[in-house]
Write an enzyme that holds these catalytic residues in place. Sequence first.
Site, PDB file in Angstrom:
ATOM      1  N   ASN A  22       0.859  -1.189   0.000  1.00  0.00           N
ATOM      2  CA  ASN A  22       0.000   0.000   0.000  1.00  0.00           C
ATOM      3  C   ASN A  22       0.897   1.241   0.000  1.00  0.00           C
ATOM      4  OD1 ASN A  22      -1.894   1.983   0.415  1.00  0.00           O
ATOM      5  ND2 ASN A  22      -2.336   1.427   2.546  1.00  0.00           N
ATOM      6  N   TRP A  23       0.945   1.897  -1.136  1.00  0.00           N
ATOM      7  CA  TRP A  23       1.846   3.059  -1.261  1.00  0.00           C
ATOM      8  C   TRP A  23       1.238   4.333  -0.679  1.00  0.00           C
ATOM      9  CZ3 TRP A  23       4.267   2.628  -6.894  1.00  0.00           C
ATOM     10  CH2 TRP A  23       5.057   1.462  -6.925  1.00  0.00           C
ATOM     11  N   LYS A  24       0.008   4.264  -0.230  1.00  0.00           N
ATOM     12  CA  LYS A  24      -0.682   5.418   0.375  1.00  0.00           C
ATOM     13  C   LYS A  24      -0.533   6.653  -0.526  1.00  0.00           C
ATOM     14  CE  LYS A  24       0.207   3.313   4.813  1.00  0.00           C
ATOM     15  NZ  LYS A  24      -0.132   3.351   6.207  1.00  0.00           N
TER      16      LYS A  24
ATOM     17  N   HIS B 243      -9.656   0.842   4.672  1.00  0.00           N
ATOM     18  CA  HIS B 243      -8.401   1.074   5.416  1.00  0.00           C
ATOM     19  C   HIS B 243      -8.685   1.978   6.619  1.00  0.00           C
ATOM     20  CE1 HIS B 243      -4.314   2.211   6.374  1.00  0.00           C
ATOM     21  NE2 HIS B 243      -3.925   1.163   5.660  1.00  0.00           N
TER      22      HIS B 243
ATOM     23  N   GLU C  28      -5.709  -5.576  10.437  1.00  0.00           N
ATOM     24  CA  GLU C  28      -4.749  -4.502  10.725  1.00  0.00           C
ATOM     25  C   GLU C  28      -5.137  -3.807  12.022  1.00  0.00           C
ATOM     26  OE1 GLU C  28      -2.547  -3.037   6.963  1.00  0.00           O
ATOM     27  OE2 GLU C  28      -4.337  -1.828   7.239  1.00  0.00           O
TER      28      GLU C  28
ATOM     29  N   SER D 259       2.946  -2.297  10.094  1.00  0.00           N
ATOM     30  CA  SER D 259       4.385  -2.011  10.220  1.00  0.00           C
ATOM     31  C   SER D 259       5.279  -3.230   9.991  1.00  0.00           C
ATOM     32  CB  SER D 259       4.690  -1.407  11.595  1.00  0.00           C
ATOM     33  OG  SER D 259       3.921  -0.236  11.777  1.00  0.00           O
TER      34      SER D 259
HETATM   35  C1  PEP Z   1      -1.026  -0.162   5.766  1.00  0.00           C
HETATM   36  O1  PEP Z   1      -0.969   0.881   5.131  1.00  0.00           O
HETATM   37  O2  PEP Z   1      -1.992  -0.897   5.621  1.00  0.00           O
HETATM   38  C2  PEP Z   1       0.059  -0.519   6.667  1.00  0.00           C
HETATM   39  C3  PEP Z   1       0.030  -1.654   7.290  1.00  0.00           C
HETATM   40  O3  PEP Z   1       1.064   0.412   6.798  1.00  0.00           O
HETATM   41  P1  PEP Z   1       2.450   0.212   7.594  1.00  0.00           P
HETATM   42  O4  PEP Z   1       3.039  -1.099   7.105  1.00  0.00           O
HETATM   43  O5  PEP Z   1       3.271   1.369   7.226  1.00  0.00           O
HETATM   44  O6  PEP Z   1       2.098   0.115   9.026  1.00  0.00           O
END
Ligand code: PEP
Length: 258
Positions: A9-11, A94, A166, A216
């Site tokens: 997920n590049w956000k 999300h 998540e 993360s």
């Molecule tokens: C995400 O964007 O779903 C995510 C898990 O981000 P990160 O790995 O940076 O916590």
Amino acid sequence: MKHFTIVGNWKMHQAPEQAERLVGKLQEKVKPQTHVTTVLCPPFVSLPAVAKKAEKDVFRVGAQNLHPQDEGAFTGEVSGPMLKDLCEYVIIGHSERRRDEGETDKLISQKVAAAIRNGLKPVLCIGEKLDDRQEGHSKRVINDQLHGCLSQITDDDLADVIICYEPVWAISTGDGHGTFAKPGDVKEMLSQIRHIVEELFGEGASSQVKLLYGGSVNKDDCEAYLELEHCDGLLVGGASLKPEEFPAIIESAAKLAK
Ligand code: PEP
């Protein structure tokens, strides 16, 4: 043999030219994998560049959101029919959208249905906040989210849905300042998710649905999550933008799939 799905997920990072360069760097390090599907989810504007550059045997492409309706007077929105020729997957629900855009389980259920209607595979995100966990409500929260978000699809549709656990308190804590979810806790939650899906859709559909973990994840801890029972892959945010990190995660998945 296992098959893992790794979603990056590049956000809100990577404008089209940068995105093309990043795909190029990742392609130098990632070889076609039989037992790992890797999905890159850039921002909308970079989808065409990534879709053009990504070879299907190495990277699949996904969007980060879609509108529940197929067209209409919805300024600034993007719909399933607009996405379906550019990508195969779409992240829905999300926690950053639940937090910043006030997305509810009802809206998310409509988005899941819109994805399915348009032949896109939803990557549905669920997870509890820190106070839910501290107060012992984690399982109730994911139960409510699953009941709400999956309310508009059938048993057959579920085959195309990926569910990603998540915990909100474990997202974007890769800078070392936050909390990481313990693999044992993730295992318990994934098992609970499969159990709830079984109650909703029956054992056959539940045993097939793919369950990911996200929060993360990095190249050093990814194996601890991938090894868990019920874990079919990862949703990776920050580390998916790093050409020295993301390929190593894919490599770990390929190694453990054997
Ligand atoms: C995400 O964007 O779903 C995510 C898990 O981000 P990160 O790995 O940076 O916590």
